[in-house]
Design a protein around this motif. Structure first.
Motif, PDB file in Angstrom:
ATOM      1  N   ASP A  46      -5.929  -5.429   1.296  1.00 28.43           N
ATOM      2  CA  ASP A  46      -6.070  -4.370   0.304  1.00 28.43           C
ATOM      3  C   ASP A  46      -5.190  -3.194   0.721  1.00 28.43           C
ATOM      4  O   ASP A  46      -4.768  -3.085   1.872  1.00 28.43           O
ATOM      5  CB  ASP A  46      -7.535  -3.926   0.169  1.00 28.43           C
ATOM      6  CG  ASP A  46      -7.805  -3.167  -1.129  1.00 28.43           C
ATOM      7  OD1 ASP A  46      -6.894  -3.072  -1.974  1.00 28.43           O
ATOM      8  OD2 ASP A  46      -8.939  -2.672  -1.293  1.00 28.43           O
ATOM      9  N   ASN A  54     -10.239  -2.694  -3.951  1.00 30.18           N
ATOM     10  CA  ASN A  54     -10.022  -4.101  -4.303  1.00 30.18           C
ATOM     11  C   ASN A  54     -10.203  -4.973  -3.060  1.00 30.18           C
ATOM     12  O   ASN A  54      -9.370  -5.817  -2.745  1.00 30.18           O
ATOM     13  CB  ASN A  54      -8.628  -4.294  -4.901  1.00 30.18           C
ATOM     14  CG  ASN A  54      -8.429  -3.479  -6.172  1.00 30.18           C
ATOM     15  OD1 ASN A  54      -8.996  -3.784  -7.210  1.00 30.18           O
ATOM     16  ND2 ASN A  54      -7.632  -2.445  -6.075  1.00 30.18           N
ATOM     17  N   SER A  55     -11.328  -4.752  -2.375  1.00 28.48           N
ATOM     18  CA  SER A  55     -11.507  -5.324  -1.039  1.00 28.48           C
ATOM     19  C   SER A  55     -12.279  -6.639  -1.004  1.00 28.48           C
ATOM     20  O   SER A  55     -12.641  -7.100   0.080  1.00 28.48           O
ATOM     21  CB  SER A  55     -12.191  -4.299  -0.126  1.00 28.48           C
ATOM     22  OG  SER A  55     -11.299  -3.248   0.180  1.00 28.48           O
TER      23      SER A  55
END
Length: 336
Positions: free
Chosen positions: A114, A108-109
């Motif tokens: 994250d 989820n960068s």
């Protein structure tokens, strides 16, 4: 109130923030930058204050939309090429310190922060300070090269010269192979030349390409052929270019359904067909560690391949570029 949980070791950096900015794909080809809760590391995890994240071609179906995706996507997803500085550590993490610069396998960068498992972190040396390091694709290139078993004196054809293909040209040349690069865009052929390709061929006419490679190899074709496009036609072309008892390496990400391939030809020539993608996260970590050394030693030089840089606020334009690949485009990074 202190920002540290113990007096012996900091587990949270000196920050008062509780929210962060993150990109959210709300629907096909629609993306918003939203203010969301900052994630907290759980047991065995660390939090990264991200410096950047690369855009991967595997993101294109998520961006364009497919019936099997559900929107909105989680905040920051599908960004998985992040690097940054450790900002907080969870319970049980003892081998990673706040402030260490790392590349990570996290998912989820496309966000300012994250979370990653502590065993999916690779520390970056001081020699790479200030340099972008999208670890996942660099590690992927090293793993594909390892499984290709390329050695001095071989002829290697690489089909599709984007970021991955360009790195593989560099690696094959460093191994002492003669490299033939086949790609569609004129610009990508220029990139292949700059990376050391001995011959470049435009990917336009199936049979002309076969005849040209046959001519260049005195009718023997190539001991190694690496397909990097993820498309059916180049995959079949790759089989035609592989020599008897040669090795056909599938490096392209084939993600949109079935493929029809000429198994008769593959069978007749006795080809070794290698699907070079890894799914074990620890194999990726091994590849990233090798990539760190390869960049340090100048075996690969990815910096010149980072052709476009975007901020989180103009990430929609980054996805458009990723999809349309304007002239001059190889690899895009989102930086924070």
């Amino acid at each position: 109130m202190q920002d540290t949980l113990t007096t012996e070791k900091r587990t949270v950096a000196d920050t008062k923030a509780t929210t962060m900015k993150a990109a959210v794909i709300t629907a096909p080809k629609k993306i918003e930058v939203q203010e969301v809760a900052m994630p907290k590391p759980g047991k065995g995890q660390v939090r990264l204050r991200l410096e950047g994240c690369g855009l991967c071609a595997s993101n294109i179906p998520v961006w364009e939309g497919r019936e099997w995706f559900t929107y909105p996507m989680p905040a920051g997803n599908p960004g998985h090429e992040g690097w940054g500085v450790v900002d907080a550590v969870g319970e049980g993490v003892s081998n990673i310190q706040i402030g260490e610069r790392v590349a990570a396998l996290s998912y989820n960068s496309y966000a300012e922060y994250d979370i990653a498992d502590a065993d999916k972190i690779v520390k970056l040396p001081e020699s790479l300070a200030g340099k972008p390091f999208p670890g996942e694709p660099l590690g992927c290139a090293m793993n594909i090269f390892k499984r290709s078993i390329i050695s001095e004196g071989q002829t290697v054809a690489i089909l599709g010269v984007g970021f991955l293909g360009a790195l593989l040209v560099q690696l094959a040349k460093n191994a002492g192979a003669s490299v033939i690069a086949v790609s569609q865009r004129e610009f990508s052929l220029e990139v292949a030349r700059e990376c050391g390709a001995d011959e470049v061929i435009k990917m336009d006419d199936h049979y002309k390409i076969i005849e040209k490679v046959k001519e260049l190899t005195n009718g023997k074709f190539c001991e190694r052929v690496i397909e990097c496009t993820g498309k059916e036609w180049p995959l079949n072309l790759a089989g035609e270019l592989t020599a008897e008892r040669g090795r056909l390496i599938i490096a392209g990400f084939h993600q949109d359904g079935m493929r029809q391939v000429n198994v008769q030809l593959w069978n007749w020539r006795g080809l070794d067909v290698i699907n070079a993608h890894e799914r074990d996260p620890q194999e990726y970590i091994k590849g990233i560690k090798v990539a760190v050394k390869a960049v340090e030693q100048g075996i690969i030089t990815p910096d010149k391949l980072y052709t476009h840089t975007f901020t989180l606020d103009n990430i929609a334009q980054a996805f458009e570029n990723l999809t349309n690949r304007p002239d001059g485009f190889v690899k895009a990074l989102i930086t924070y």
